[in-house]
Design a protein around this motif. Structure first.
Motif, PDB file in Angstrom:
ATOM      1  N   GLY A   1       0.809  -1.216   0.000  1.00 18.43           N
ATOM      2  CA  GLY A   1       0.000   0.000   0.000  1.00 18.43           C
ATOM      3  C   GLY A   1       0.838   1.260   0.000  1.00 18.43           C
ATOM      4  N   ASP A   2       2.043   1.148  -0.513  1.00 21.81           N
ATOM      5  CA  ASP A   2       2.986   2.263  -0.517  1.00 21.81           C
ATOM      6  C   ASP A   2       2.806   3.078  -1.802  1.00 21.81           C
ATOM      7  N   ASP A   3       2.313   4.297  -1.661  1.00 23.57           N
ATOM      8  CA  ASP A   3       2.100   5.159  -2.818  1.00 23.57           C
ATOM      9  C   ASP A   3       3.105   6.303  -2.893  1.00 23.57           C
ATOM     10  N   THR A   4       4.233   6.155  -2.217  1.00 21.17           N
ATOM     11  CA  THR A   4       5.212   7.234  -2.231  1.00 21.17           C
ATOM     12  C   THR A   4       5.730   7.477  -3.644  1.00 21.17           C
ATOM     13  N   LYS A   5       6.022   8.717  -3.908  1.00 20.31           N
ATOM     14  CA  LYS A   5       6.481   9.123  -5.231  1.00 20.31           C
ATOM     15  C   LYS A   5       7.980   8.877  -5.355  1.00 20.31           C
ATOM     16  N   PRO A   6       8.423   8.201  -6.391  1.00 19.55           N
ATOM     17  CA  PRO A   6       9.859   7.939  -6.547  1.00 19.55           C
ATOM     18  C   PRO A   6      10.597   9.183  -7.024  1.00 19.55           C
ATOM     19  N   ALA A   7      11.896   9.210  -6.789  1.00 17.70           N
ATOM     20  CA  ALA A   7      12.742  10.289  -7.307  1.00 17.70           C
ATOM     21  C   ALA A   7      13.129   9.945  -8.738  1.00 17.70           C
ATOM     22  N   ILE A   8      12.571  10.672  -9.675  1.00 19.74           N
ATOM     23  CA  ILE A   8      12.761  10.381 -11.100  1.00 19.74           C
ATOM     24  C   ILE A   8      13.733  11.397 -11.694  1.00 19.74           C
ATOM     25  N   PRO A   9      14.755  10.935 -12.429  1.00 17.86           N
ATOM     26  CA  PRO A   9      15.760  11.857 -12.974  1.00 17.86           C
ATOM     27  C   PRO A   9      15.231  12.668 -14.152  1.00 17.86           C
ATOM     28  N   GLY A  10      15.873  13.808 -14.366  1.00 19.62           N
ATOM     29  CA  GLY A  10      15.503  14.647 -15.504  1.00 19.62           C
ATOM     30  C   GLY A  10      15.565  16.112 -15.146  1.00 19.62           C
ATOM     31  N   ASN A  11      15.580  16.928 -16.165  1.00 16.21           N
ATOM     32  CA  ASN A  11      15.681  18.379 -15.986  1.00 16.21           C
ATOM     33  C   ASN A  11      14.362  19.068 -16.276  1.00 16.21           C
ATOM     34  N   ARG A  12      14.147  20.148 -15.551  1.00 16.53           N
ATOM     35  CA  ARG A  12      13.020  21.044 -15.813  1.00 16.53           C
ATOM     36  C   ARG A  12      13.570  22.462 -15.778  1.00 16.53           C
ATOM     37  N   PRO A  13      13.510  23.216 -16.853  1.00 16.79           N
ATOM     38  CA  PRO A  13      12.850  22.862 -18.108  1.00 16.79           C
ATOM     39  C   PRO A  13      13.571  21.719 -18.826  1.00 16.79           C
ATOM     40  N   TYR A  14      12.801  21.011 -19.657  1.00 15.62           N
ATOM     41  CA  TYR A  14      13.366  19.889 -20.390  1.00 15.62           C
ATOM     42  C   TYR A  14      14.328  20.389 -21.471  1.00 15.62           C
ATOM     43  N   LYS A  15      15.156  19.482 -21.938  1.00 16.83           N
ATOM     44  CA  LYS A  15      16.033  19.812 -23.058  1.00 16.83           C
ATOM     45  C   LYS A  15      15.189  20.201 -24.272  1.00 16.83           C
ATOM     46  N   LYS A  16      15.747  21.010 -25.116  1.00 21.73           N
ATOM     47  CA  LYS A  16      15.024  21.466 -26.296  1.00 21.73           C
ATOM     48  C   LYS A  16      14.716  20.288 -27.212  1.00 21.73           C
ATOM     49  N   ALA A  17      13.474  20.205 -27.639  1.00 17.61           N
ATOM     50  CA  ALA A  17      13.077  19.122 -28.544  1.00 17.61           C
ATOM     51  C   ALA A  17      13.597  19.415 -29.945  1.00 17.61           C
ATOM     52  N   GLY A  18      14.032  18.372 -30.599  1.00 11.62           N
ATOM     53  CA  GLY A  18      14.502  18.538 -31.972  1.00 11.62           C
ATOM     54  C   GLY A  18      14.168  17.301 -32.782  1.00 11.62           C
ATOM     55  N   GLY A  19      13.694  17.482 -33.976  1.00 15.58           N
ATOM     56  CA  GLY A  19      13.361  16.347 -34.825  1.00 15.58           C
ATOM     57  C   GLY A  19      14.599  15.800 -35.506  1.00 15.58           C
ATOM     58  N   SER A  20      14.521  14.538 -35.926  1.00 16.72           N
ATOM     59  CA  SER A  20      15.662  13.932 -36.608  1.00 16.72           C
ATOM     60  C   SER A  20      15.765  14.417 -38.048  1.00 16.72           C
ATOM     61  N   GLY A  21      14.674  14.941 -38.563  1.00 19.75           N
ATOM     62  CA  GLY A  21      14.670  15.408 -39.946  1.00 19.75           C
ATOM     63  C   GLY A  21      14.603  14.286 -40.956  1.00 19.75           C
ATOM     64  N   MET A  22      14.457  13.055 -40.474  1.00 18.01           N
ATOM     65  CA  MET A  22      14.407  11.902 -41.370  1.00 18.01           C
ATOM     66  C   MET A  22      12.965  11.563 -41.713  1.00 18.01           C
ATOM     67  N   VAL A  23      12.551  11.943 -42.880  1.00 19.67           N
ATOM     68  CA  VAL A  23      11.190  11.684 -43.337  1.00 19.67           C
ATOM     69  C   VAL A  23      11.229  10.533 -44.338  1.00 19.67           C
ATOM     70  N   PRO A  24      10.709   9.358 -43.975  1.00 17.74           N
ATOM     71  CA  PRO A  24      10.737   8.225 -44.905  1.00 17.74           C
ATOM     72  C   PRO A  24       9.931   8.516 -46.168  1.00 17.74           C
ATOM     73  N   LYS A  25      10.452   8.031 -47.278  1.00 17.87           N
ATOM     74  CA  LYS A  25       9.766   8.214 -48.560  1.00 17.87           C
ATOM     75  C   LYS A  25       9.691   6.879 -49.293  1.00 17.87           C
ATOM     76  N   PRO A  26       8.644   6.709 -50.092  1.00 19.47           N
ATOM     77  CA  PRO A  26       8.492   5.439 -50.811  1.00 19.47           C
ATOM     78  C   PRO A  26       9.366   5.372 -52.048  1.00 19.47           C
TER      79      PRO A  26
END
Length: 253
Positions: free
Chosen positions: A153-178
């Protein structure tokens, strides 16, 4: 207690890792597939007695924006949540932190978090075949510890790693084509999580909508969809140093 498995897994690696963990947590789970194009996710409501395994891939150290958006429409209502981020043996950076914030915003109580490894969705030779037998054993051990926490019955919140603000999102730029093998079956357009492929003309992909998830590449019956080989080779070279050594999963509880 009802169990729910909420996943965003375009190419199946995240789903496989989530399945291995969920199988050990609960014998039977209701699936909520966040990759579905037009599903009404707001119809999914939970109770405080429920358990939700929420699993997403790490795209450049972040949660895919569309997954955050769809997760935000769910009604957690205090249900306990086990977070899972799956990455391709490079790094998951701020993915778990962002997923935690999205889950809490949706009304879930985070009680545990897992970082797991699966085959890289773009450069597939990295972490090829993972999660493998060793990963399965580790996920089973993680599940046992999470079950113990639930039983206590333990609902304690774990210590989760990460930064706030988060790192800037960036796309891979890889758009699959047929290529020439495309027979216009339309499966890629039907299954694209973000409507980036024109169902009337699968040769046409909206580069602004595409999130480079590689689902179209992985499901094409003709193996006709590919990414630019020069860009793929460059990505391979860039990842070689950081992806070669085997990384192991992590549990935050």
């Amino acid at each position: 207690m009802k169990c729910y498995e909420i996943t965003f897994s375009p190419t199946g690696g995240t789903q496989k890792a989530a399945d291995l963990l969920t199988k050990e947590l609960s014998g039977e789970c209701t699936a909520v597939d966040l990759t579905k194009q037009d599903a009404d996710f707001s119809a999914a409501a939970f109770t405080a007695e429920d358990l939700a395994v929420i699993a997403v891939p790490s795209y450049g150290g972040r949660v895919p924006a569309v997954a955050v958006e769809r997760l935000g429409t769910l009604k957690g209502n205090g249900a306990r949540a086990v977070l899972v981020c799956v990455y391709g043996n490079r790094a998951y950076e701020d993915t778990l932190a962002e997923l935690e914030d999205a889950a809490v915003q949706a009304g879930f109580r985070v009680i545990a978090a897992v970082a797991a490894i699966a085959e890289h969705s773009v450069v597939r030779r990295y972490a090829a075949g993972r999660p493998d037998a060793e990963d399965e054993k580790q996920l089973q051990a993680f599940a046992a510890k999470i079950r113990e926490k639930l039983a206590a019955g333990d609902d304690t919140k774990p210590a989760i790693p990460g930064n706030r603000p988060y790192k800037k999102a960036g796309g891979s730029g890889m758009v699959p084509k047929p290529g020439k093998g495309c027979n216009h079956c339309g499966l890629c357009a039907q299954k694209c999580p973000v409507h980036a492929i024109d169902p009337q003309d699968p040769q046409n992909t909206d580069q602004d909508l595409c999130i480079s998830c590689m689902r179209c590449v992985s499901i094409c019956p003709q193996s006709a969809r590919k990414v630019n080989p020069v860009m793929l080779a460059a990505a391979d070279l860039m990842l070689k140093k950081v992806c070669t050594d085997r990384k192991e999963g992590e549990l935050y509880i």
